[in-house]
Design a protein around this motif. Structure first.
Motif, PDB file in Angstrom:
ATOM      1  N   TYR A   1      -2.677   1.086  -0.772  1.00  0.00           N
ATOM      2  CA  TYR A   1      -3.357   2.182  -1.502  1.00  0.00           C
ATOM      3  C   TYR A   1      -4.738   2.133  -1.948  1.00  0.00           C
ATOM      4  O   TYR A   1      -5.520   3.065  -1.757  1.00  0.00           O
TER       5      TYR A   1
ATOM      6  N   ILE B   1      -0.374   5.678  -6.876  1.00  0.00           N
ATOM      7  CA  ILE B   1      -0.694   7.060  -6.773  1.00  0.00           C
ATOM      8  C   ILE B   1      -1.134   7.717  -7.839  1.00  0.00           C
ATOM      9  O   ILE B   1      -2.375   8.050  -7.985  1.00  0.00           O
ATOM     10  N   ASP B   2      -0.817   7.206  -9.068  1.00  0.00           N
ATOM     11  CA  ASP B   2      -1.525   7.586 -10.278  1.00  0.00           C
ATOM     12  C   ASP B   2      -2.909   7.017 -10.547  1.00  0.00           C
ATOM     13  O   ASP B   2      -4.047   7.756 -10.863  1.00  0.00           O
TER      14      ASP B   2
ATOM     15  N   LYS C   1     -11.889   7.255  -9.297  1.00  0.00           N
ATOM     16  CA  LYS C   1     -12.588   7.691  -8.102  1.00  0.00           C
ATOM     17  C   LYS C   1     -12.377   6.819  -6.872  1.00  0.00           C
ATOM     18  O   LYS C   1     -11.993   5.785  -7.111  1.00  0.00           O
ATOM     19  N   ARG C   2     -12.425   7.280  -5.681  1.00  0.00           N
ATOM     20  CA  ARG C   2     -11.860   6.734  -4.597  1.00  0.00           C
ATOM     21  C   ARG C   2     -13.068   5.839  -4.134  1.00  0.00           C
ATOM     22  O   ARG C   2     -14.003   6.371  -3.448  1.00  0.00           O
TER      23      ARG C   2
ATOM     24  N   THR D   1      -5.027   6.078  -8.118  1.00  0.00           N
ATOM     25  CA  THR D   1      -5.850   6.747  -7.043  1.00  0.00           C
ATOM     26  C   THR D   1      -6.241   8.133  -7.587  1.00  0.00           C
ATOM     27  O   THR D   1      -7.693   8.343  -7.313  1.00  0.00           O
ATOM     28  N   ARG D   2      -5.609   8.643  -8.351  1.00  0.00           N
ATOM     29  CA  ARG D   2      -5.637  10.109  -8.720  1.00  0.00           C
ATOM     30  C   ARG D   2      -6.597   9.907 -10.051  1.00  0.00           C
ATOM     31  O   ARG D   2      -7.650  10.731 -10.248  1.00  0.00           O
ATOM     32  N   ARG D   3      -6.487   8.861 -10.926  1.00  0.00           N
ATOM     33  CA  ARG D   3      -7.141   8.664 -12.081  1.00  0.00           C
ATOM     34  C   ARG D   3      -8.566   8.339 -11.813  1.00  0.00           C
ATOM     35  O   ARG D   3      -9.698   8.650 -12.445  1.00  0.00           O
TER      36      ARG D   3
ATOM     37  N   ARG E   1      -2.549  12.927   1.900  1.00  0.00           N
ATOM     38  CA  ARG E   1      -2.200  13.012   0.508  1.00  0.00           C
ATOM     39  C   ARG E   1      -1.673  11.837   0.214  1.00  0.00           C
ATOM     40  O   ARG E   1      -0.963  11.139   1.172  1.00  0.00           O
ATOM     41  N   PRO E   2      -1.611  11.149  -1.044  1.00  0.00           N
ATOM     42  CA  PRO E   2      -1.098  10.036  -1.437  1.00  0.00           C
ATOM     43  C   PRO E   2       0.282   9.822  -1.130  1.00  0.00           C
ATOM     44  O   PRO E   2       0.986   8.959  -0.863  1.00  0.00           O
ATOM     45  N   GLU E   3       1.152  11.352  -1.430  1.00  0.00           N
ATOM     46  CA  GLU E   3       2.554  11.089  -1.140  1.00  0.00           C
ATOM     47  C   GLU E   3       2.777  10.884   0.267  1.00  0.00           C
ATOM     48  O   GLU E   3       3.945  10.096   0.564  1.00  0.00           O
TER      49      GLU E   3
END
Length: 172
Positions: A32, A76-77, A83-84, A79-81, A118-120
């Motif tokens: 991830y 997933i949390d 910056k990539r 990567t959302r929190r 999408r991460p999912e």
């Protein structure tokens, strides 16, 4: 006294089970974030979450799948929190280790296409190709029926092909 003994037994069980799958959990997290330190942070956070839940649960039948799901959700949390950020040195180390006649440019294109998912959706590709799970095992980890896993997986593969074709067109 009896409660304290049960707690110690659960702690030991959890520790032994996590230790036996720690490399798998790390690889999953690394897929991830593509960064060693972030992957270790994710595994650490997921292990803590798992430990808390394990202490409250009567039993966890499929521990590997259960912990994998916690790692996926934590990644997933994460990567959302955050910056990539992609660390090029991590890419080059990974590419060198997995070189199988595929050019570095092709591997970079693949990883760029994966990052567009999408991460999912990315979870399906990671579980299938990086963790080498069967569709049945993926269904256990993702808590969805096996046929749903298959249909989503093939839809995601089609999307990935579109991203790869778009990448080829952009680079021309």
């Amino acid at each position: 006294m009896i409660r304290w003994n049960r707690t110690k037994i659960k702690e030991k069980q959890f520790s032994e089970k996590v230790t036996s799958i720690r490399e798998k959990l790390y690889r999953l997290a690394y897929c991830y974030v593509k960064n060693e330190q972030e992957a270790l942070d994710i595994v650490s956070e997921a292990t803590y979450k798992g430990y808390l839940a394990f202490g409250k649960a009567d039993s966890v039948t499929y521990f590997d799948s259960w912990m994998s799901r916690i790692v996926i959700n934590t990644a997933i949390d994460h990567t959302r929190r955050n910056k990539r950020i992609t660390y090029l040195e991590d890419y080059t180390q990974e590419f060198a280790a997995t070189s199988q006649g595929v050019s570095l440019e092709d591997k970079m294109d693949l990883y760029n296409a994966l990052d567009r998912l999408r991460p999912e959706d990315k979870s399906y590709i990671i579980l299938k190709y990086f963790v080498n799970l069967s569709f049945k095992e993926m269904a256990d980890v993702l808590s969805v029926p096996e046929n749903t896993v298959k249909s989503r997986f093939y839809r995601i593969i089609k999307q990935l092909k579109v991203y790869l074709i778009e990448g080829e067109v952009e680079s021309v």
